[in-house]
Design a protein around this motif. Structure first.
Motif: not given
Length: 206
Positions: A1-19
């Motif tokens: 898969m192509t390398s994907i980097k996701i840029f978010v504002e904070g920890i809440a966004d990070e945890k949600f996207i991981i899940d």
């Protein structure tokens, strides 16, 4: 898969996207695959933008894809224009999605309000009654109206009502520890998720 980097504002966004990536695509994003930027004001400053620009360019140079997921805040069109102009001015490449649904004003917490398990809606009804009560109350010798708590507080209260009183349960309320795959709390198959899912399908659905 192509390398994907996701840029978010904070920890809440990070945890949600991981899940969500794990639930929807059975995809475990690599370490440092999500970059916390601290939001528009940060990347729009000289101090906050340099590291983000470097990360984006490095990923683009390796034929990777950058995804920027921010709040639209009080003006969806303005925030989209801000970020599009920033993208052009800084000569970086990224695809953009704005919470809550890539078309309306708002933030990540509005999305969360719309994807709670429907059976738990009475909890938010209680909160709405509380907010309405605050708006109607006047405190002697106070000229300013009472402050309505932030939406982050509303989400916190929602989970606090559902989880137990032990320290281990209380830890689950914090943004970094939340489990968005807990079906008793959240409905990740809600129609409100459709715009976000369509955005991610391009990069993760195989």
């Amino acid at each position: 898969m192509t390398s994907i980097k996701i840029f978010v504002e904070g920890i809440a966004d990070e945890k949600f996207i991981i899940d969500y990536l794990k639930n929807e695509y059975n995809y475990s994003i690599e370490k440092n695959g999500i970059i916390i930027t601290n939001g528009w004001d940060s990347i729009n400053s000289k101090e906050g933008s340099e590291a983000i620009i470097n990360e984006m360019n490095k990923n683009s140079d390796n034929d990777g894809v950058n995804l920027l997921i921010f709040d639209s805040d009080n003006d969806f069109t303005q925030r989209k224009d801000d970020l599009t102009n920033w993208k052009t001015g800084k000569k970086v490449n990224f695809e953009l999605f704005l919470w809550p649904n890539n078309k309306d004003n708002g933030d990540f917490e509005i999305l969360l309000e719309n994807i709670i398990n429907p059976i738990n809606k009475p909890i938010l009804d209680c909160w709405d009654n509380y907010e309405n009560c605050l708006k109607q109350k006047q405190i002697p010798n106070r000229s300013a109206p009472l402050t309505t708590p932030a939406r982050k507080t509303k989400v916190y209260a929602y989970l606090e009502a559902l989880l137990g009183e032990s320290k281990s349960q209380k830890k689950k309320i914090k943004e970094i520890n939340r489990n968005y795959n807990e079906v008793e709390h959240w409905d990740l198959n809600s129609q409100y998720m459709n715009s976000f899912k369509s955005f991610l399908d391009t990069y993760f659905k195989r």
